[in-house]
Design a protein around this motif. Structure first.
Motif, PDB file in Angstrom:
ATOM      1  N   ARG A   1      -6.954  -3.911  39.688  1.00 14.41           N
ATOM      2  CA  ARG A   1      -6.320  -2.988  38.456  1.00 14.41           C
ATOM      3  C   ARG A   1      -7.527  -2.572  37.837  1.00 14.41           C
ATOM      4  O   ARG A   1      -7.262  -1.588  36.744  1.00 14.41           O
ATOM      5  N   ALA A   2      -8.842  -2.715  37.976  1.00 13.54           N
ATOM      6  CA  ALA A   2     -10.043  -2.308  37.262  1.00 13.54           C
ATOM      7  C   ALA A   2     -10.359  -1.095  38.016  1.00 13.54           C
ATOM      8  O   ALA A   2     -10.833  -0.890  39.173  1.00 13.54           O
ATOM      9  N   GLY A   3     -11.119  -0.150  36.949  1.00 16.13           N
ATOM     10  CA  GLY A   3     -11.632   1.147  37.409  1.00 16.13           C
ATOM     11  C   GLY A   3     -13.064   0.991  36.985  1.00 16.13           C
ATOM     12  O   GLY A   3     -13.509   0.008  36.385  1.00 16.13           O
ATOM     13  N   LEU A   4     -13.581   2.101  37.253  1.00 14.31           N
ATOM     14  CA  LEU A   4     -15.105   2.152  36.675  1.00 14.31           C
ATOM     15  C   LEU A   4     -15.221   2.105  35.207  1.00 14.31           C
ATOM     16  O   LEU A   4     -16.182   1.578  34.839  1.00 14.31           O
ATOM     17  N   ASN A   5     -14.156   2.348  34.432  1.00 12.98           N
ATOM     18  CA  ASN A   5     -14.255   2.151  32.989  1.00 12.98           C
ATOM     19  C   ASN A   5     -13.881   0.970  32.597  1.00 12.98           C
ATOM     20  O   ASN A   5     -14.316   0.661  31.247  1.00 12.98           O
ATOM     21  N   GLU A   6     -13.866  -0.201  33.395  1.00 12.01           N
ATOM     22  CA  GLU A   6     -13.487  -1.563  33.054  1.00 12.01           C
ATOM     23  C   GLU A   6     -14.852  -2.409  33.922  1.00 12.01           C
ATOM     24  O   GLU A   6     -14.772  -2.583  34.894  1.00 12.01           O
ATOM     25  N   ARG A   7     -15.814  -2.692  32.872  1.00 13.41           N
ATOM     26  CA  ARG A   7     -17.027  -3.474  33.224  1.00 13.41           C
ATOM     27  C   ARG A   7     -16.837  -4.811  33.248  1.00 13.41           C
ATOM     28  O   ARG A   7     -16.508  -5.440  32.198  1.00 13.41           O
ATOM     29  N   LEU A   8     -16.883  -5.574  34.267  1.00  9.21           N
ATOM     30  CA  LEU A   8     -16.862  -6.897  34.317  1.00  9.21           C
ATOM     31  C   LEU A   8     -18.446  -7.787  34.774  1.00  9.21           C
ATOM     32  O   LEU A   8     -19.170  -7.260  35.014  1.00  9.21           O
ATOM     33  N   VAL A   9     -18.734  -8.704  33.829  1.00 10.79           N
ATOM     34  CA  VAL A   9     -20.032  -9.257  33.704  1.00 10.79           C
ATOM     35  C   VAL A   9     -19.551 -10.886  33.954  1.00 10.79           C
ATOM     36  O   VAL A   9     -18.809 -11.530  33.157  1.00 10.79           O
ATOM     37  N   LEU A  10     -20.437 -11.442  35.232  1.00  5.95           N
ATOM     38  CA  LEU A  10     -19.944 -12.666  35.560  1.00  5.95           C
ATOM     39  C   LEU A  10     -21.284 -13.390  35.282  1.00  5.95           C
ATOM     40  O   LEU A  10     -22.404 -13.165  35.438  1.00  5.95           O
ATOM     41  N   ILE A  11     -20.825 -14.654  34.906  1.00  5.52           N
ATOM     42  CA  ILE A  11     -22.177 -15.540  34.404  1.00  5.52           C
ATOM     43  C   ILE A  11     -21.957 -16.884  35.454  1.00  5.52           C
ATOM     44  O   ILE A  11     -20.792 -17.427  35.065  1.00  5.52           O
ATOM     45  N   GLN A  12     -22.701 -17.503  35.981  1.00  6.35           N
ATOM     46  CA  GLN A  12     -22.461 -18.715  36.890  1.00  6.35           C
ATOM     47  C   GLN A  12     -23.714 -19.246  37.260  1.00  6.35           C
ATOM     48  O   GLN A  12     -24.807 -18.730  37.303  1.00  6.35           O
ATOM     49  N   ASP A  13     -23.653 -20.752  37.796  1.00  4.97           N
ATOM     50  CA  ASP A  13     -24.817 -21.349  38.301  1.00  4.97           C
ATOM     51  C   ASP A  13     -24.978 -21.058  39.695  1.00  4.97           C
ATOM     52  O   ASP A  13     -26.154 -20.731  39.828  1.00  4.97           O
ATOM     53  N   THR A  14     -23.997 -20.877  40.351  1.00  2.08           N
ATOM     54  CA  THR A  14     -24.186 -20.561  41.826  1.00  2.08           C
ATOM     55  C   THR A  14     -23.388 -19.379  42.072  1.00  2.08           C
ATOM     56  O   THR A  14     -22.292 -19.281  41.432  1.00  2.08           O
TER      57      THR A  14
END
Length: 334
Positions: free
Chosen positions: A175-188
């Motif tokens: 459902r996400a387009g270019l206008n919706e930015r996701l930032v992921l944070i993880q160990d691995t």
């Protein structure tokens, strides 16, 4: 990496592969494999999606000790009786899998556990097909995604939290387009996200870049959604503050046995940052808690036991004994 460093690295990888052997190395190429576990009896067990845990082979003590020494060397440390634990991400050739190993006197025999990153995404539709969630629960999760609710996935170790988060991420990505930015944070690198505008950060605690620092950095990366692999220690406070800074639709996992315990633990983790209880902040930040647990009687090996909507209201405390029923969606006023 210069030529000499590359040659040394290649020798280390070759030694690791020789010690593990072809059977164990092949597991790293199996997209259904979740975990490789070496017990103190020398048995190597493998957990796979859909087939549970099986005995793969045996590994002698001498080989295990050599492998732990190689892992310690790769991590820039040592493993000795005085320092009996080695942990961290494995080399790229082993998918940067999450490794933890220990030797005597901490253990009776050298052991290790390798958590493999997800390579096969199970969608929420797959969860319905396997009977892990019902259609009402599926609709509830999808609606939470559409409405940009902040979702906390709770469960014990190995219950399938990360796999479920990846399924929810798949629903977000669709459902996400270019206008919706996701930032992921993880160990691995366990989270799988196909959204077209995504940035992923990995903790690097050897240099001080833990979850707390990355969460603060995240806010400078123009996020619309902030996705965290696992909430732990005082970083929970930074997470909740980030969730309350105009970035709805967040997603994270937490170790807990039920939704109420998840909220309690979240509060306890915040207090590790040296602050008083944060019940108000939690009420504002968390909208939905999804509880997943292992179930050997279920064909899929796990099931969703509760989906709780957290609503603001007059009653100040969600810290009550749970009275949830299996597969029933309900709301609790806080």
């Amino acid at each position: 990496m210069d030529k000499a460093q590359q040659e040394r690295h290649d020798r280390l990888i070759e030694q690791m592969r020789r010690i593990l052997g072809s059977e164990i190395c092949a597991v790293f190429d199996d997209p259904n494999a979740v975990e490789i576990m070496l017990n103190d009896d020398g048995k190597v067990l493998v957990e796979r999606h859909g087939s549970g845990i099986t005995h793969l082979t045996n590994l002698p003590v001498s080989k295990t000790l050599n492998f732990l020494s190689l892992m310690a060397d790769y991590r820039g440390t040592t493993v000795t009786r005085e320092k009996p634990v080695v942990e961290g991400a494995m080399p790229d050739e082993f998918l940067r899998a999450r490794f933890a190993g220990a030797i005597p006197p901490l253990m009776t025999q050298p052991t290790f556990c390798i958590r493999l990153p997800a390579r096969k995404v199970f969608t929420l539709d797959n969860y319905v097909d396997k009977g892990i969630i019902n259609t009402a629960q599926h609709a509830s999760i999808i609606q939470a995604v559409i409405e940009h609710k902040n979702i906390l996935v709770s469960g014990s170790t190995g219950s399938g939290k990360t796999t479920l988060v990846n399924a929810i991420l798949h629903a977000i990505s669709e459902r996400a387009g270019l206008n919706e930015r996701l930032v992921l944070i993880q160990d691995t690198a366990e989270l799988q996200c196909s959204a077209p505008n995504t940035s992923s950060m990995l903790t690097y605690e050897d240099s001080g870049f833990d979850y707390t620092k990355l969460l603060k950095l995240t806010l400078r990366y123009r996020p619309d959604r902030i996705i965290v692999g696992e909430v732990r220690d005082g970083a929970a406070l930074a997470l909740l503050k980030a969730w309350n800074t105009g970035h709805p639709g967040e997603l994270a996992t937490l170790h807990a046995n039920n939704p109420q315990a998840a909220l309690l633990r979240l509060d306890q983790l915040c207090q590790e940052a040296g602050v008083p209880p944060q019940k108000e902040l939690i009420r504002e930040a968390v909208h939905l808690v999804i509880q997943i647990q292992r179930d050997t009687d279920h064909p899929a090996g796990r099931r969703i036991t509760a989906i709780e909507e957290i609503r603001e209201g007059a009653e100040p405390s969600p810290w009550k004994r749970p009275q949830t029923r299996l597969a029933k969606i309900r709301a609790r006023r806080l």
